[in-house]
Design an enzyme around this catalytic site. Structure first.
Site, PDB file in Angstrom:
ATOM      1  N   GLY A 221       0.817  -1.207   0.000  1.00 13.65           N
ATOM      2  CA  GLY A 221       0.000   0.000   0.000  1.00 13.65           C
ATOM      3  C   GLY A 221       0.853   1.260   0.000  1.00 13.65           C
ATOM      4  N   SER A 222       0.395   2.261   0.724  1.00 17.25           N
ATOM      5  CA  SER A 222       1.016   3.582   0.651  1.00 17.25           C
ATOM      6  C   SER A 222       2.398   3.664   1.286  1.00 17.25           C
ATOM      7  CB  SER A 222       0.093   4.629   1.288  1.00 17.25           C
ATOM      8  OG  SER A 222      -1.080   4.783   0.508  1.00 17.25           O
TER       9      SER A 222
END
Length: 490
Positions: A221-222
Site C-alpha cells: 500500500g502507501s
C-alpha cells in the site's frame, strides 16, 4: 559327478565375487550418500543422542533439551522457553518433521555434528562433539513489546538497528509453541495436525507456523510511496520534498478513463509537494510520479532497497518482495501507490525506513551475531555486515524530514513518542479480488532518541477485530510500532 561339483563351485565362487564387489561399491562409492541420507535412522538416533546446543536471546537460552518422554532410541527432544514468542526466530526442531529457520540452518552446530566442533579423535571416529550455540541479535524487550501489542491480531512486525543491521525484533502472530511438536508421540502428532489444519477457505486460515515477518509478502500500500519519492528525488524529477509537483486531483490513470481518487477528498493533494503528499498520502501524486518516472526507474530504486532479491538471507531466507516486471502505464501508476502486483514483507518495509534513517546506506539486516562452540570460541561472526548505498545523504535527509511531518502533523500521529524524533508512513493496502478481503494496515517508521540511538520498525496487521471502515495504518499498526520503538530506545 565331478563335473557337477565343479560347476556348482564355479557358480558359488562367482556369487561370492559378486557379493564382494557389491559390498565394496556400497562402502567405497555409496557410503557417504547412504550415511547422509535423511531416511537413515542411525543419523536420527545420533542426532538426538545428547542434549542440543542453544539459541541465545539477550544473553539467555530460549531453547533447551529434555529426556524424550516417549522412550525409544531417540533419547532427547527439544524444549523452548517462551516458545510462541520466539518461534519466528528459532523455528522448530522435531524428531519427526525435521528443523526449520535457525534450528535448521545451524542444525549441525546445535547437534554437535559440525566438523568445526570436533577434535581429531572425533573426526577419526565419526562421533559427535559437544554442541555449540547460536547467539542472536534479538532484543527480548523489543520482541515482547511487538508480540504483546499485536496480541490476537493476525500480523507481523520487524525492528532493525539502522546502523548495525541487527534485527531487534521478528514477530509473527498468531504463533505456536514449538515444544508441542518436538517429540514423536501421539500428542505431538495431534498438535501438528491442529497447527496445520485448513478450513478450506485459505484467506481465513491462521497458519500459525508461517513466519509472516520474513516469509510472507503482501501489498505494501502507501508505505511504498517512500520508494517512489526516493526515486523521484534521486532522478532529479523534483529537487526538494517541498517543491510543488504537477499532479492533477483526481489523476486519471494513463491510457484509461479511470480517475484515481484520494482517501481524504478534502486533502490538499492537487500539485502537492512530496512532503504534503506523504503527509496526506495523496494517491494522485505518487501514481503520476511513477508514471512520469517509468517502471524502469522505480524498479531500479526499489531493487536498491531489496525488492526482487530472491536470496535475501538474514540468515533465514526471506520471501521475495516483488516489483512487477511487465506493466502498462496504468499499472505502473497503480504500482506507485503500492498496489497492482507490488508485494513486500515486513522485513523489506523495515529496510526502507532503515536506509532512510541511516543516511541512505543500507546495512545488511541479520538476526545472528555469532556462532560459537561449547567453550565460547567463535565459529562464525556476523558483526561486520556488508552495506550499500541506496540513495544520497541529501535524499535520505529530506525523506526523514517528510516522514517526521507524517507523524507530527499527518496520518501517523499515533506513533508520536515524547522526547524522541519519530518519522513514519502509513499504508492501507487492498486485499482480495475487487478488494473483497479486509485491507492490510501498514506502518513503517524510524525513531531516534536524545543520545542519537536509532531503530526502524515495520508493522503489518492482516486481520483484527476492527470494523472494515476503521482499518488504517495509523489506527492499527502505528501503536504497535510505537511500543517497539520505545522498547528499543528506552
Amino acid at each position: 559327478m565331478n563335473r557337477t561339483i565343479r560347476r556348482a563351485g564355479l557358480v558359488t565362487l562367482f556369487l561370492v565375487l559378486a557379493l564382494l564387489v557389491r559390498v565394496t561399491w556400497v562402502q567405497m562409492v555409496q557410503g557417504d550418500a547412504l550415511a547422509d541420507d535423511e531416511q537413515n535412522r542411525r543419523n536420527m538416533i545420533q542426532e538426538y543422542a545428547q542434549p542440543f546446543g542453544d539459541i541465545i536471546v539477550g544473553g539467555r537460552p530460549v531453547t533447551g533439551s529434555q529426556r524424550s518422554a516417549h522412550g525409544g532410541d531417540m533419547r532427547y527432544e527439544r524444549t523452548y522457553t517462551d516458545g510462541a514468542l520466539y518461534a519466528p526466530v528459532t523455528g522448530f526442531s522435531s524428531q519427526v518433521r525435521g528443523a526449520t529457520q535457525l534450528e535448521g540452518i545451524y542444525q549441525d552446530v546445535l547437534n554437535g555434528s559440525d566438523d568445526r566442533l570436533k577434535s581429531p579423535l572425533d573426526l577419526l571416529t565419526g562421533d559427535s562433539a559437544k554442541p555449540g550455540d547460536v547467539l542472536t541479535t534479538i532484543d527480548p524487550k523489543v520482541q515482547r513489546a511487538g508480540f504483546e501489542a499485536l496480541g490476537g491480531k493476525k500480523g507481523a512486525a520487524v525492528a532493525v538497528d539502522p546502523k548495525s543491521g541487527e534485527l531487534l525484533g521478528v514477530v509473527s502472530t498468531p504463533s505456536f509453541d514449538p515444544s508441542t511438536i518436538s517429540g514423536s508421540g501421539k500428542d505431538d502428532d495431534a498438535a501438528w495436525r491442529k497447527l496445520t489444519a485448513r478450513d478450506g477457505n485459505d484467506k481465513d486460515d491462521d497458519k500459525p507456523t508461517l513466519n509472516r515477518a520474513l516469509r510472507q509478502a503482501v501489498p505494501p500500500g502507501s508505505t511504498f510511496k517512500l520508494v517512489v519519492a526516493a526515486a523521484a528525488l534521486e532522478d532529479g524529477l523534483y529537487s526538494s520534498v517541498d517543491e510543488p509537483t504537477r499532479s492533477p486531483d483526481p489523476y486519471t490513470l494513463k491510457g484509461t478513463s479511470t480517475p484515481l481518487e484520494n482517501e481524504n477528498k478534502a486533502a490538499p493533494c492537487e500539485n502537492a509537494s512530496l512532503r504534503t503528499a506523504l503527509r496526506y498520502s495523496c494517491n494522485n501524486v505518487f501514481a503520476k510520479l511513477a508514471t512520469d518516472l517509468g517502471a524502469g526507474k522505480v524498479r531500479k530504486q526499489a531493487e536498491k532497497f531489496g525488492f526482487d532479491d530472491e536470496k535475501q538471507d538474514v540468515p533465514v531466507r526471506a520471501a521475495t518482495s516483488n516489483f512487477p516486471k511487465k506493466m502498462d502505464a496504468a499499472q505502473t501508476g497503480l504500482s506507485g501507490i503500492g498496489q497492482f502486483e507490488v508485494t513486500a514483507t515486513p522485513l523489506q518495509m523495515a529496510m526502507v525506513s532503515q536506509a532512510i534513517a541511516n543516511g541512505g546506506e543500507l546495512v545488511d539486516p541479520h538476526m545472528v551475531s555469532r556462532v560459537q562452540d561449547s567453550s565460547g570460541h567463535t565459529l562464525e561472526s556476523f558483526e561486520d555486515p556488508d552495506s550499500h548505498r541506496v540513495m544520497s545523504q541529501d535524499t535520505a535527509s529530506q525523506l526523514r524530514s517528510a516522514m517526521r511531518t507524517v507523524v507530527e502533523k499527518g496520518t501517523g500521529s499515533n506513533a508520536q513518542i515524547d522526547g524522541m524524533t519519530v518519522g513514519g508512513k502509513t499504508g492501507t493496502a487492498q486485499h482480495g479480488v475487487d478488494n473483497s478481503g479486509t485491507p492490510y494496515a501498514w506502518f513503517t517508521s524510524y525513531a531516534q532518541n536524545a543520545d542519537g540511538k536509532q531503530v526502524a520498525v515495520a508493522v503489518v496487521v492482516e486481520d483484527s477485530d476492527a470494523a472494515r471502515a476503521e482499518v488504517s495504518g495509523n489506527g492499527l499498526a502505528a501503536p504497535i510500532a510505537k511500543k517497539m520503538m520505545r522498547a528499543a530506545l528506552g
